[in-house]
Design an enzyme around this catalytic site. Structure first.
Site, PDB file in Angstrom:
ATOM      1  N   ASP A  50       0.839  -1.200   0.000  1.00 16.19           N
ATOM      2  CA  ASP A  50       0.000   0.000   0.000  1.00 16.19           C
ATOM      3  C   ASP A  50       0.877   1.255   0.000  1.00 16.19           C
ATOM      4  OD1 ASP A  50       0.800  -0.193   2.633  1.00 16.19           O
ATOM      5  OD2 ASP A  50      -1.209  -0.092   3.501  1.00 16.19           O
ATOM      6  N   SER A  51       2.204   1.058   0.020  1.00 18.70           N
ATOM      7  CA  SER A  51       3.131   2.166  -0.250  1.00 18.70           C
ATOM      8  C   SER A  51       2.835   2.774  -1.620  1.00 18.70           C
ATOM      9  CB  SER A  51       4.582   1.667  -0.209  1.00 18.70           C
ATOM     10  OG  SER A  51       4.745   0.524  -1.037  1.00 18.70           O
ATOM     11  N   ASP A  89      -1.019  -6.189  -0.300  1.00 16.38           N
ATOM     12  CA  ASP A  89      -1.380  -5.557   0.968  1.00 16.38           C
ATOM     13  C   ASP A  89      -2.878  -5.360   1.105  1.00 16.38           C
ATOM     14  OD1 ASP A  89       0.598  -5.010   2.801  1.00 16.38           O
ATOM     15  OD2 ASP A  89       1.214  -3.135   1.854  1.00 16.38           O
ATOM     16  N   LYS A 117      -1.085  -9.457   2.937  1.00 16.01           N
ATOM     17  CA  LYS A 117      -0.336  -8.937   4.083  1.00 16.01           C
ATOM     18  C   LYS A 117      -1.234  -8.006   4.896  1.00 16.01           C
ATOM     19  CE  LYS A 117       3.245  -5.908   3.674  1.00 16.01           C
ATOM     20  NZ  LYS A 117       2.784  -4.736   4.478  1.00 16.01           N
ATOM     21  N   GLU A 119      -1.340  -5.511   8.500  1.00 11.83           N
ATOM     22  CA  GLU A 119      -0.620  -4.867   9.596  1.00 11.83           C
ATOM     23  C   GLU A 119      -1.373  -5.109  10.907  1.00 11.83           C
ATOM     24  OE1 GLU A 119       0.036  -0.725   8.746  1.00 11.83           O
ATOM     25  OE2 GLU A 119       0.941  -1.150   6.790  1.00 11.83           O
ATOM     26  N   GLU A 186       9.134  -4.063  10.555  1.00 11.51           N
ATOM     27  CA  GLU A 186       9.513  -2.759   9.979  1.00 11.51           C
ATOM     28  C   GLU A 186      10.022  -1.807  11.056  1.00 11.51           C
ATOM     29  OE1 GLU A 186       6.772  -1.035   7.185  1.00 11.51           O
ATOM     30  OE2 GLU A 186       7.882   0.861   7.119  1.00 11.51           O
TER      31      GLU A 186
HETATM   32  O1  KIV Z   1       3.533  -1.066   1.609  1.00 15.82           O
HETATM   33  C1  KIV Z   1       4.691  -1.478   1.578  1.00 15.82           C
HETATM   34  O2  KIV Z   1       5.446  -1.277   0.622  1.00 15.82           O
HETATM   35  C2  KIV Z   1       5.155  -2.233   2.725  1.00 15.82           C
HETATM   36  C3  KIV Z   1       6.623  -2.507   2.835  1.00 15.82           C
HETATM   37  C4  KIV Z   1       7.341  -1.275   3.210  1.00 15.82           C
HETATM   38  C5  KIV Z   1       6.912  -3.623   3.779  1.00 15.82           C
HETATM   39  O3  KIV Z   1       4.384  -2.591   3.566  1.00 15.82           O
END
Ligand code: KIV
Length: 269
Positions: A50-51, A89, A117, A119, A186
Site C-alpha cells: 500500500d506504499s 497488501d 499482508k 498490519e 519494519e
Molecule cells: O507497503 C509497503 O510497501 C510495505 C513494505 C514497506 C513492507 O508494507
C-alpha cells in the site's frame, strides 16, 4: 499435473530458505514492466504494497489507498510474473472485522495474489486464522506499521522500550500461532529483530530491522534512488552502483544473501 500452475517461489520455498539459513531479498512492485525485471531476476517475492499510495499516487501516507487500488496493481504485476511469489497488501480499514477482511482478501486473491499482508499484532490474530482457514496465506506486518501513523504520532522507530519490545515479540509469536506464514518487521532495533527471527519458525522479512532477519524487503523506489521526498536511512541506491535495473536487482539480492545489506549504519539499534 498441477505443478505448472504454481510460480517457482511459494510459501514453502520461502520457508525452506529460512530452514536452510539462506537470506533472501524481496521488493515491492506495482506495474508489469518492473515486475517482469524482478521476476526475470527470480526475486523470491514481490509485494504490491500500500506504499503505492505514496510512490504511485503521491499521497502523504498509505491511508486513502483502497482494496481496488491494490487489486488493480496486483493484476498489472500478476500478468507477467512466473517465478516470484505475489504478496498483496490489505489496505487501511479493509480488514476491521472478519466479513470485511474476507471480502477484501478474496478480491486480492482473485487479482493474482498468492498471499495477503495485514498490519497488526495479536489483536488481529482471529482475522489471520479466519483467512488461513479459508485458504488464504497471510504475511503479518508489525513494528512501524504505516497504517497506524496517526496512533504512533509519526513515523517513529518501534520496539525501543523494553515494554514495546516484549509486546512485539509476543505479537510475532501469537501471529505465528494464528497461522501467519511469514512476518514483516519494519523499523525496529536490529537486536529485537534478531531475537524475533531466532524465536519464530516462520520467515521474518525486515525493512529497517538490521541484517539478522531471514529476508529483506525494500520499496523499489528506495532501491533505485527515486524515492519521492525523504530517503529512509535503510535505503541503498543499487541502481547508481550498477547502472541498470537488472544488475541493480541482482546486486541487491546478492548483498542481502551474503549479509552485506543492510549494514550497521542502515540499521537501528
Ligand atoms: O507497503 C509497503 O510497501 C510495505 C513494505 C514497506 C513492507 O508494507
Amino acid at each position: 499435473m498441477w505443478g505448472f500452475l504454481m510460480s517457482k517461489y511459494t510459501v514453502s520455498t520461502l520457508q525452506n530458505l529460512k530452514n536452510n539459513h539462506t537470506r533472501f531479498g524481496t521488493i515491492t512492485a506495482y506495474d508489469a514492466a518492473f515486475a517482469k525485471i524482478f521476476d526475470d531476476c527470480e526475486v523470491p517475492a514481490l509485494l504490491i504494497g500500500d506504499s503505492l499510495g505514496m510512490v504511485m499516487q503521491g499521497r502523504e501516507s498509505t491511508i486513502g489507498v483502497t482494496v481496488d487500488d491494490v487489486a488493480y496493481h496486483t493484476r498489472c504485476v500478476s500478468k507477467v510474473v512466473k517465478n516470484s511469489l505475489i504478496i498483496a497488501d490489505l489496505p487501511f480499514m479493509s480488514y476491521y472485522d472478519k466479513p470485511t477482511a474476507a471480502v477484501s482478501a478474496k478480491k486480492l486473491m482473485e487479482s493474482g495474489a498468492n498471499v495477503v499482508k495485514l498490519e497488526g499484532g495479536q489483536e488481529i490474530a482471529d482475522i489471520v486464522t479466519m483467512l488461513v482457514h479459508n485458504g488464504i496465506p497471510v504475511c503479518s506486518h508489525i513494528g512501524l506499521t504505516p497504517q497506524f501513523v496517526n496512533i504512533f504520532g509519526g513515523y517513529k522507530i518501534q520496539g525501543r522500550s523494553e515494554e514495546q519490545a516484549r509486546k512485539l515479540l509476543n505479537d510475532a509469536q501469537a501471529l505465528q500461532e494464528a497461522g501467519a506464514c511469514m512476518i514483516v518487521l519494519e523499523c525496529i532495533p536490529a537486536e529485537l529483530a534478531k531475537e524475533i527471527t531466532r524465536k519464530l519458525r516462520i520467515p521474518t522479512i525486515g525493512i529497517g530491522a538490521g541484517n539478522n532477519t531471514d529476508g529483506q524487503i525494500l520499496v523499489m523506489h528506495d532501491a533505485f534512488g527515486i524515492t519521492p521526498g525523504h530517503t529512509p536511512k535503510f535505503a541503498r541506491n543499487f541502481l547508481q552502483e550498477s547502472g541498470n535495473f537488472t544488475d541493480a536487482v541482482k546486486l541487491y539480492l546478492s548483498e542481502v544473501q551474503n549479509g552485506n545489506f543492510p549494514n550497521d549504519s542502515q540499521s537501528f539499534h
